[in-house]
Design an enzyme around this catalytic site. Structure first.
Site, mmCIF file in Angstrom:
data_model
loop_
_atom_site.group_PDB
_atom_site.id
_atom_site.type_symbol
_atom_site.label_atom_id
_atom_site.label_comp_id
_atom_site.label_asym_id
_atom_site.label_seq_id
_atom_site.Cartn_x
_atom_site.Cartn_y
_atom_site.Cartn_z
ATOM 1 N N PHE A 1 0.919 -1.068 -0.042
ATOM 2 C CA PHE A 1 -0.005 -0.018 0.030
ATOM 3 C C PHE A 1 0.953 1.292 0.095
ATOM 4 O O PHE A 1 0.424 2.104 -0.869
ATOM 5 C CB PHE A 1 -0.902 0.192 1.259
ATOM 6 C CG PHE A 1 -1.909 1.305 1.499
ATOM 7 C CD1 PHE A 1 -3.048 1.260 0.913
ATOM 8 C CD2 PHE A 1 -1.224 2.328 2.207
ATOM 9 C CE1 PHE A 1 -3.742 2.665 1.054
ATOM 10 C CE2 PHE A 1 -1.886 3.564 2.288
ATOM 11 C CZ PHE A 1 -3.324 3.680 2.051
ATOM 12 N N ASP A 2 1.896 1.275 0.784
ATOM 13 C CA ASP A 2 2.740 2.436 0.874
ATOM 14 C C ASP A 2 3.415 2.773 -0.295
ATOM 15 O O ASP A 2 3.529 3.995 -0.827
ATOM 16 C CB ASP A 2 3.829 2.300 2.038
ATOM 17 C CG ASP A 2 3.046 2.170 3.429
ATOM 18 O OD1 ASP A 2 2.407 1.264 3.795
ATOM 19 O OD2 ASP A 2 3.684 2.909 4.376
#
Length: 256
Positions: free
Chosen positions: A197-198
């Site tokens: 996600f990051d």
């Protein structure tokens, strides 16, 4: 299914702590962070805040502890629980329903020095950037961690720069924030619900021309980290392959 204790508030910053089976340190970490935020407004960056505990399918007493903290400190702490695992999924939920001007997150172990929270949030509240995040790989950063973790991190981020053209240096530091406008724009396009996600968030922010502020941090590795490194590496490589196609299509669309 989503459970909630407390409501989103109209504040400058929602600071989310995503958790999975963190009964041992959750209460202490939230208390430390809450006390720091309450006292640090006297000097430096000044902003209003709410701590959001985002539980993603814990099987221990994490959720009862989170619910108790939210009930004990109404207005300062709220808690949400989603019945499926995934840090990215928890962040999408917490950030997506936020009423704050800035949405941020940090790891429950508080590995990054929380005295730098003012820089993380303030740089956005005061309009200097759209996305801000800590970097453990700058020369100015003060980092304590194993040689193995250091090698994996530098290799991964080097691959992002070479293969995907990343202009940032550390995609994985658990100390990130976005303006609410940036979150509304990016969240619908972030496909990963776990640890990639990051990286996906930063790559999309860069590709869409957002102002990104990356700053050195003081960071100490948590020896009790529950991250499954082999599984995470496998999923990160898969995510990189997918993002190579996504970024290619974005460049093509921009050229047309």
């Amino acid at each position: 299914m989503v459970e909630r204790v407390g409501r989103p508030r109209t504040v400058d910053a929602d600071i989310v702590i995503p958790v999975y089976n963190e009964q041992e340190q959750l209460a202490e970490s939230v208390t430390i962070l809450m006390n720091h935020l309450a006292s640090s407004q006297i000097e430096g960056w000044a902003y209003t805040w709410q701590i959001v505990i985002a539980d993603n399918a814990s099987t221990d007493d994490t959720w009862p502890i989170a619910a108790r903290l939210a009930s004990q400190y109404p207005g300062r702490v709220r808690a949400v629980r989603i019945a499926r695992k995934g840090r990215g999924r928890a962040l999408k939920l917490a950030w997506g329903e936020s009423l704050a001007r800035v949405v941020a997150y940090m790891d429950v172990d508080l590995s990054t020095d929380i005295s730098q929270t003012g820089t993380l949030v303030g740089s956005l509240v005061y309009g200097y950037a759209d996305v801000s995040f800590g970097c453990r790989l700058f020369d100015e950063s003060e980092v304590t961690r194993s040689a193995k973790r250091e090698f994996i991190s530098r290799t991964y981020n080097g691959m992002l720069r070479v293969l995907l053209g990343a202009a940032f240096h550390d995609a994985q530091c658990g100390f990130k924030a976005m303006t609410s406008a940036a979150a509304r724009h990016l969240l619908p396009y972030i496909q990963d619900d776990e640890w990639f996600f990051d990286t996906e968030m930063l790559l999309l922010a860069q590709a869409t021309g957002m102002r990104m502020y990356e700053f050195p941090v003081r960071w100490v590795e948590d020896p009790g980290s529950t991250v499954n490194i082999p599984d995470t590496v496998k999923k990160d490589l898969k995510g990189m392959w997918r993002m190579n196609g996504t970024l290619g299509r974005m460049r093509l669309a921009a050229a047309v």
